[in-house]
Motif scaffolding. Structure first.
Motif, mmCIF file in Angstrom:
data_model
loop_
_atom_site.group_PDB
_atom_site.id
_atom_site.type_symbol
_atom_site.label_atom_id
_atom_site.label_comp_id
_atom_site.label_asym_id
_atom_site.label_seq_id
_atom_site.Cartn_x
_atom_site.Cartn_y
_atom_site.Cartn_z
ATOM 1 N N GLY A 65 0.810 -1.214 0.000
ATOM 2 C CA GLY A 65 0.000 0.000 0.000
ATOM 3 C C GLY A 65 0.844 1.264 0.000
ATOM 4 O O GLY A 65 0.508 2.250 -0.668
ATOM 5 N N GLY A 68 2.607 1.436 -3.551
ATOM 6 C CA GLY A 68 1.620 1.676 -4.610
ATOM 7 C C GLY A 68 1.974 0.953 -5.900
ATOM 8 O O GLY A 68 2.969 0.229 -5.993
ATOM 9 N N SER A 97 -7.429 2.493 -3.036
ATOM 10 C CA SER A 97 -6.831 2.702 -4.358
ATOM 11 C C SER A 97 -7.825 3.263 -5.369
ATOM 12 O O SER A 97 -7.458 3.558 -6.513
ATOM 13 C CB SER A 97 -6.256 1.383 -4.888
ATOM 14 O OG SER A 97 -7.298 0.478 -5.234
#
Length: 271
Positions: A65, A68, A97
């Motif tokens: 996370g 990304g 996201s």
């Protein structure tokens, strides 16, 4: 660079080492961190189906996370993970996201738990009542632990099974807290590495007196086969930690244990 040092640890077997590396990568949000490497190691730990490796898998998800660049297809399979904490973390990342699940709705965790270990039978409980686990400590002597299935049936059963299977042979007491406890039984000598599925707490009203043997946990219902022995009357642990045995011989050996003391052999005997 620093990122390469952490990346080089991802394929290691020690969950604590991998967890430390991915947390540092998440902190750095390292632009060169390859998402495929993080995903591959998440899949590797997941395939082992060990609830006790929750912490490292959550750390990897957090790193994914932070860095990304993942797709919904990368994390969608974890919505049905066997661990509800992992499934929920995957849903959070997918929703953050900007993606959407079926029908355009938010992603929802739908964990599919692993089959549970069946509880011991009445005959097995009667056997455990008459049994003790002997830990032969290298250079120190024997610690004899009478099992207490009347206090904690499933955890006494697990402890006896691990001893009989040779799981404890060669492991250590990796933690010694004077006037408190000694703790051991981890394959990697840390609190993040233990046996298979979590076991549930079995809290009784028996006091945590000196010599009682308890189930080491890191949160409710997270027993992983590690044990601790109370070095003093630790009444502050009462009603919070499972007791599944008591030292009936060799308390002087317990008192002599230092960090790294090796369990040369564990065996189950009649008493």
């Amino acid at each position: 660079g620093v990122g390469e040092i952490f990346l080089a640890q991802l394929d290691r077997e020690d969950p604590q080492l991998v967890m430390t590396a991915v947390r540092q990568l998440a902190r750095l949000s390292h632009a060169d961190t390859p998402i495929p490497a993080l995903l591959a190691n998440l899949a590797r730990f997941t395939a082992r189906e060990r609830e006790t490796e929750r912490d490292v898998r959550v750390a990897i998800l957090d790193a994914i996370g932070a860095v990304g660049g993942f797709s919904s297809d990368d994390l969608a399979p974890y919505l049905t993970d066997f661990d509800p904490v992992v499934a929920e973390r995957a849903a959070i990342l997918l929703n953050a996201s900007g993606g959407a699940g079926r029908g355009g709705d938010e992603y929802q965790a739908a964990p599919e738990p692993l089959p549970r270990t069946p509880p011991p039978t009445a005959a097995r409980l009667a056997e455990l009542e008459r049994s003790a686990v002997v830990l032969s400590m290298a250079g120190l002597g024997d610690i004899v632990i009478a099992l207490r299935p009347d206090l904690a049936a499933t955890n006494a059963d697990r402890f006896a099974r691990l001893a009989a299977e040779g799981y404890l042979d060669g492991l250590t007491f990796q933690r010694v807290e004077p006037n408190f406890v000694i703790q051991g039984g981890s394959p990697n000598a840390n609190e993040y590495s233990g046996d298979g599925p979590y076991s549930r707490d079995e809290i009784s009203d028996h006091p945590h007196w000196r010599g009682t043997v308890g189930l080491s946990t890191r949160g409710r219902d997270t027993g992983d086969g590690q044990i601790f022995v109370n070095l003093a009357d630790n009444l502050r642990l009462d009603f919070n930690y499972t007791i599944h045995g008591v030292v009936v011989e060799g308390m002087e050996v317990v008192d002599a244990v230092q960090e790294g003391a090796v369990i040369e052999r564990a065996r189950v005997v009649r008493r």
